[in-house]
Write a protein that holds these residues in place. Structure first.
Motif, PDB file in Angstrom:
ATOM      1  N   LEU A 185      -4.417  -4.140  -5.563  1.00  0.00           N
ATOM      2  CA  LEU A 185      -2.938  -4.672  -4.577  1.00  0.00           C
ATOM      3  C   LEU A 185      -3.197  -6.123  -4.301  1.00  0.00           C
ATOM      4  O   LEU A 185      -2.562  -6.599  -3.764  1.00  0.00           O
ATOM      5  N   ASP A 214     -11.390  -0.529  -5.072  1.00  0.00           N
ATOM      6  CA  ASP A 214     -10.272  -0.223  -6.217  1.00  0.00           C
ATOM      7  C   ASP A 214      -8.973  -0.630  -5.862  1.00  0.00           C
ATOM      8  O   ASP A 214      -8.328  -1.231  -6.496  1.00  0.00           O
ATOM      9  N   LEU A 215      -8.571  -0.110  -4.613  1.00  0.00           N
ATOM     10  CA  LEU A 215      -7.449  -0.370  -3.915  1.00  0.00           C
ATOM     11  C   LEU A 215      -7.026  -1.873  -3.727  1.00  0.00           C
ATOM     12  O   LEU A 215      -6.126  -2.457  -4.142  1.00  0.00           O
ATOM     13  N   VAL A 233      -7.250  -4.425   3.003  1.00  0.00           N
ATOM     14  CA  VAL A 233      -6.967  -3.046   2.602  1.00  0.00           C
ATOM     15  C   VAL A 233      -7.147  -2.047   3.938  1.00  0.00           C
ATOM     16  O   VAL A 233      -6.237  -1.149   4.216  1.00  0.00           O
ATOM     17  N   VAL A 264       0.826  -1.360   0.083  1.00  0.00           N
ATOM     18  CA  VAL A 264      -0.142  -0.048   0.109  1.00  0.00           C
ATOM     19  C   VAL A 264       1.067   1.265   0.140  1.00  0.00           C
ATOM     20  O   VAL A 264       0.733   2.048  -0.602  1.00  0.00           O
ATOM     21  N   GLN A 270     -12.171   1.970  -1.558  1.00  0.00           N
ATOM     22  CA  GLN A 270     -11.256   0.861  -1.069  1.00  0.00           C
ATOM     23  C   GLN A 270     -11.090  -0.393  -1.883  1.00  0.00           C
ATOM     24  O   GLN A 270     -10.306  -1.241  -1.836  1.00  0.00           O
TER      25      GLN A 270
END
Length: 239
Positions: free
Chosen positions: A186, A181-182, A193, A151, A179
């Motif tokens: 990732l 999308d994150l 996340v 991250v 979040q």
């Protein structure tokens, strides 16, 4: 509308007003997209490349089960599909994450630019090489960086890229993604996340709230992320 692209070029190259005007004259047609719209569909032949001038989008692929893997976030000033010029089709899609506007550069105009101004052609080629460099770094993140380090690395990357186009304020920047999308970028679940964001916040390294990233100590975050911006090739070129 293409001034952020020009800013990214000028960060790396001596770039004359004549060169800039050559691009400006060929890039006037725009398209607008809403969040979730496909800007460039996978597998469909296209006759132009898209410069993102407003908003955030992502490069992604879908599995047959419908899961999405985000492979890059696009920011204003990015050619999201310059490599479609030689390839003619993409093996992935470009999707708007926010309201977006793109400006077209027709492939026939790219051919004319390469023929009439080889140096500008090399600059456009360089942009595709930087994209490839970022993809390799993302692979390293997936294979060798875990948890909050992954991250932190993304937050550092976005800071440097957004700083070039004037979209940072001190050590903070707007990052209008979710979040979810994150998580898709990732390789985490949204729950994981959230846990990693809390870890970075508790360590005093970064916060992500109200779609804004704030970095109290950039060098400390870079250390946590094992981050080296060399792969972004931000130093001036000698050609």
């Amino acid at each position: 509308m293409i001034e952020k692209l020009i800013a990214t070029i000028q960060e790396r190259y001596a770039f004359s007003e004549e060169d800039a005007n050559m691009l400006r004259a060929r890039m006037t047609e725009t398209l607008e997209f809403k969040p979730g719209d496909i800007i460039v569909p996978e597998g469909e032949e296209i006759s132009y490349s898209s410069l993102l001038v407003e908003g955030f989008s992502c490069r992604s692929k879908y599995t047959t089960e419908g899961s999405r893997q985000i492979m890059q976030f696009n920011i204003p000033g990015d050619f999201v599909d310059l490599h479609s010029y030689p390839l003619e089709v993409l093996d992935h899609s470009i999707t708007a994450l926010t309201d977006c506007r793109i400006v077209k550069l027709q492939h026939r105009d790219i051919t004319q630019i390469i023929d009439s101004n080889p140096r500008l052609g090399r600059i456009l080629w360089f942009a595709t090489m930087v994209d490839a460099s970022m993809h390799r770094e993302w692979l390293v993140c997936f294979g060798a960086r875990a948890g909050a380090m992954r991250v932190a690395h993304l937050f550092c990357e976005m800071f440097y890229r957004l700083q070039v186009v004037g979209l940072t304020q001190g050590k903070s920047y707007r990052f209008p993604i979710t979040q979810a999308d994150l998580a898709q970028a990732l390789g985490f679940t949204t729950i994981h996340v959230n846990r990693m964001l809390r870890e970075l916040r508790d360590e005093g390294l970064a916060t992500f709230r109200s779609k804004e990233v704030e970095i109290p100590d950039l060098k400390a975050l870079e250390g946590r992320a094992d981050f080296d911006p060399a792969y972004l090739y931000l130093e001036p070129r000698h050609q």
